[in-house]
Scaffold this active site. Structure first.
Site, mmCIF file in Angstrom:
data_model
loop_
_atom_site.group_PDB
_atom_site.id
_atom_site.type_symbol
_atom_site.label_atom_id
_atom_site.label_comp_id
_atom_site.label_asym_id
_atom_site.label_seq_id
_atom_site.Cartn_x
_atom_site.Cartn_y
_atom_site.Cartn_z
ATOM 1 N N ASP A 7 0.807 -1.123 0.119
ATOM 2 C CA ASP A 7 0.056 -0.056 0.032
ATOM 3 C C ASP A 7 1.044 1.151 0.079
ATOM 4 O O ASP A 7 1.417 1.530 1.095
ATOM 5 C CB ASP A 7 -0.901 0.046 1.126
ATOM 6 N N GLU A 67 -1.190 -1.300 -4.739
ATOM 7 C CA GLU A 67 -2.712 -0.939 -5.171
ATOM 8 C C GLU A 67 -2.499 0.414 -6.187
ATOM 9 O O GLU A 67 -1.334 1.052 -6.027
ATOM 10 C CB GLU A 67 -2.987 -0.148 -3.601
ATOM 11 N N ASP A 138 -2.485 1.122 7.159
ATOM 12 C CA ASP A 138 -1.653 1.132 6.029
ATOM 13 C C ASP A 138 -0.959 -0.604 5.951
ATOM 14 O O ASP A 138 -1.049 -0.989 4.961
ATOM 15 C CB ASP A 138 -0.284 2.033 6.040
#
Length: 168
Positions: A7, A67, A138
């Site tokens: 991420d 992502e 996160d």
């Protein structure tokens, strides 16, 4: 299959590692790489690079997933996120891994069942899917990216193999 999920973020880059055996997911490790906002951007990116390199070498994943970047209202924030994302893609690629990219809505839908889920919902589902795991948002998002790849990456690989004539 061992999946390394990322991420990306310049301030906080979440990472998570899971093992996948059939439809069974097992937690391996997770964490957050933090940078100091007082540092120059290049030094912050270097820190992310060094830490991701260390983690990839430590956990030896077979797959990597990240992502996709969404565009913020603030163009400068979008650019900084894109820089961190580039580092997040480059490190696994430097280790011979292909890097699958997933939109945030697909990651959330894969884990929570709703594409517009809140961060707290993702964290809660990570606790359910990977029992006993407490992860900061996160890191939970990175684990969610890895889980999304476990679900969708295998399907993509099978479809790609069928399309290229490799699997019958």
């Amino acid at each position: 299959m061992r999946v390394f999920g990322i991420d990306p973020g310049l301030q906080r880059t979440g990472w998570g590692v899971i093992d996948v055996a059939g439809n069974r997911l097992s937690h391996v490790s997770h964490g957050v790489i933090q940078t100091d906002s007082k540092m120059e951007t290049a030094q912050r990116l270097k820190h992310i690079f060094v830490e991701l390199t260390r983690l990839i070498e430590l956990w030896k994943p077979t797959d990597a997933a990240i992502e996709e970047t969404f565009v913020n209202k603030n163009p400068a924030s979008s650019l900084k996120l894109g820089l961190a994302r580039g580092v997040g893609m480059m490190v696994p690629a430097n280790h011979g891994l292909s890097v699958a990219e997933y939109p945030a809505n697909l990651v959330k839908k894969s884990v929570v069942g709703a594409g517009h889920a809140e961060k707290e919902q993702v964290q809660m589902m990570i606790k359910i899917l990977l029992p006993g795991i407490e992860a900061a948002s996160d890191a939970a998002d990175a684990l969610a990216v890895a889980i999304c790849h476990a679900h969708h990456g295998l399907t993509r690989a099978k479809i790609g193999g069928i399309m290229s004539g490799g699997v019958r």
